[in-house]
Structures are given as C-alpha cells and as structure tokens.
Design a protein around this motif. Structure first.
Motif, PDB file in Angstrom:
ATOM      1  N   GLY A  79       0.822  -1.199   0.000  1.00 53.10           N
ATOM      2  CA  GLY A  79       0.000   0.000   0.000  1.00 53.10           C
ATOM      3  C   GLY A  79       0.853   1.245   0.000  1.00 53.10           C
ATOM      4  O   GLY A  79       2.070   1.193  -0.195  1.00 53.10           O
ATOM      5  N   PRO A  80       0.212   2.382   0.262  1.00 55.53           N
ATOM      6  CA  PRO A  80       0.940   3.646   0.157  1.00 55.53           C
ATOM      7  C   PRO A  80       2.063   3.797   1.186  1.00 55.53           C
ATOM      8  O   PRO A  80       3.104   4.358   0.882  1.00 55.53           O
ATOM      9  CB  PRO A  80      -0.130   4.715   0.355  1.00 55.53           C
ATOM     10  CG  PRO A  80      -1.369   4.025   0.754  1.00 55.53           C
ATOM     11  CD  PRO A  80      -1.193   2.576   0.531  1.00 55.53           C
ATOM     12  N   LEU A  81       1.859   3.305   2.408  1.00 54.94           N
ATOM     13  CA  LEU A  81       2.899   3.430   3.428  1.00 54.94           C
ATOM     14  C   LEU A  81       4.122   2.590   3.067  1.00 54.94           C
ATOM     15  O   LEU A  81       5.262   3.043   3.186  1.00 54.94           O
ATOM     16  CB  LEU A  81       2.355   3.023   4.798  1.00 54.94           C
ATOM     17  CG  LEU A  81       3.290   3.237   5.975  1.00 54.94           C
ATOM     18  CD1 LEU A  81       3.638   4.711   6.100  1.00 54.94           C
ATOM     19  CD2 LEU A  81       2.662   2.735   7.251  1.00 54.94           C
ATOM     20  N   ALA A  82       3.897   1.380   2.593  1.00 52.03           N
ATOM     21  CA  ALA A  82       5.006   0.515   2.183  1.00 52.03           C
ATOM     22  C   ALA A  82       5.719   1.093   0.966  1.00 52.03           C
ATOM     23  O   ALA A  82       6.951   1.082   0.900  1.00 52.03           O
ATOM     24  CB  ALA A  82       4.498  -0.889   1.884  1.00 52.03           C
ATOM     25  N   GLU A  83       4.959   1.601   0.014  1.00 54.06           N
ATOM     26  CA  GLU A  83       5.568   2.188  -1.180  1.00 54.06           C
ATOM     27  C   GLU A  83       6.370   3.438  -0.835  1.00 54.06           C
ATOM     28  O   GLU A  83       7.420   3.684  -1.412  1.00 54.06           O
ATOM     29  CB  GLU A  83       4.498   2.511  -2.230  1.00 54.06           C
ATOM     30  CG  GLU A  83       3.898   1.278  -2.878  1.00 54.06           C
ATOM     31  CD  GLU A  83       4.945   0.420  -3.555  1.00 54.06           C
ATOM     32  OE1 GLU A  83       5.814   0.940  -4.277  1.00 54.06           O
ATOM     33  OE2 GLU A  83       4.884  -0.803  -3.353  1.00 54.06           O
ATOM     34  N   SER A  84       5.874   4.226   0.122  1.00 51.79           N
ATOM     35  CA  SER A  84       6.622   5.416   0.554  1.00 51.79           C
ATOM     36  C   SER A  84       7.935   5.016   1.205  1.00 51.79           C
ATOM     37  O   SER A  84       8.974   5.626   0.957  1.00 51.79           O
ATOM     38  CB  SER A  84       5.791   6.233   1.544  1.00 51.79           C
ATOM     39  OG  SER A  84       4.614   6.688   0.937  1.00 51.79           O
ATOM     40  N   SER A  85       7.902   3.990   2.039  1.00 53.44           N
ATOM     41  CA  SER A  85       9.124   3.516   2.697  1.00 53.44           C
ATOM     42  C   SER A  85      10.123   2.998   1.673  1.00 53.44           C
ATOM     43  O   SER A  85      11.324   3.266   1.770  1.00 53.44           O
ATOM     44  CB  SER A  85       8.793   2.412   3.701  1.00 53.44           C
ATOM     45  OG  SER A  85       7.970   2.904   4.718  1.00 53.44           O
TER      46      SER A  85
END
Length: 133
Positions: A79-85
């Motif tokens: 999701g977005p949090l994993a992709e941001s990391s």
C-alpha cells in the motif's frame, strides 16, 4: 481597446478552410520508469532513509522509531505506506551510490584535515607577530 488588439476567436476552418486541424492522439506505449519495479531497496537503505527523515522532523528518538517502522512497513504491508518507505529507501540507496562515486567521504576527510594543517599563506607563517614575505 488599443489599436493593436485586433484579434478574434473563430471556429477552426471558418475563416480559412485550408488551415490544417491538429488532433491529439494518445500514446500507446507505457512510460518508462526511473527504476526497476522488481528491484527492492535494501533494508539498510530503507532504515537510513526513514531514520534521516525522522531525525530531521523530531530528533534522535523519532529517527529510531521511523527507521524501524519504515522497515516493518516495507516488509509486512502493501500500500501507500510501504511504497513510501521503499521510495525513501531507493532515494537513500541512490544517494549512497552517488556519494561513493564522487568519493565524498575522502573529500570530507581532506577538508577536515586541511583545517588542522599549516598553510602556505603569509598570515599563517608568522614570526614574532610579523608576517613573513
């Protein structure tokens, strides 16, 4: 209106039928990515990148929390949090590669060392309060 403002808006082809009409055609090719989608940044790069962001925002405690949290999110979730990391990890990895190419550590050591070495300038080579020439 000024004398030079002699323009008007007319439908295409109404004034001069020989004027070519241009039509936009959407591209069929997919845009190239800046990185390989299958390549995952290293855990170290993710932790360094997220830790630096945490350090800038709130200091050392949040740096530790964001480094561990970014690694956890990149490993466990989609999701977005994993992709941001992962994106922060890619940035940190790219910055590390560029720093290694440019020999930033060696230049930094030379700069710090030059502060403590004697220099060949008239103000540094003084004898009893007078500059040597």
């Amino acid at each position: 209106m000024a004398a030079k403002d002699n323009y008007s808006f007319e439908p295409v082809g109404a004034v001069d039928p020989s004027t070519p009409v241009v039509e936009a055609i959407p591209s069929t090719s997919t845009p190239n990515s800046y990185y390989n989608e299958d390549e995952r940044p290293s855990d170290t790069a993710i932790m360094v990148g997220c830790g630096l962001l945490g350090w800038v925002v709130a200091g050392p405690f949040l740096a530790i929390v964001t480094a561990l949290g970014g690694k956890y999110a990149a490993d466990r979730y989609e999701g977005p949090l994993a992709e941001s990391s992962k994106a922060v990890g890619r940035i940190a990895a790219t910055a590390g590669k560029k720093a290694k190419e440019e020999n930033v550590l060696g230049k930094f050591k030379d700069t710090i060392g030059s502060l403590f070495r004697k220099k060949d300038c008239p103000h540094c080579n003084t004898k009893k309060g007078t500059a040597s020439k």
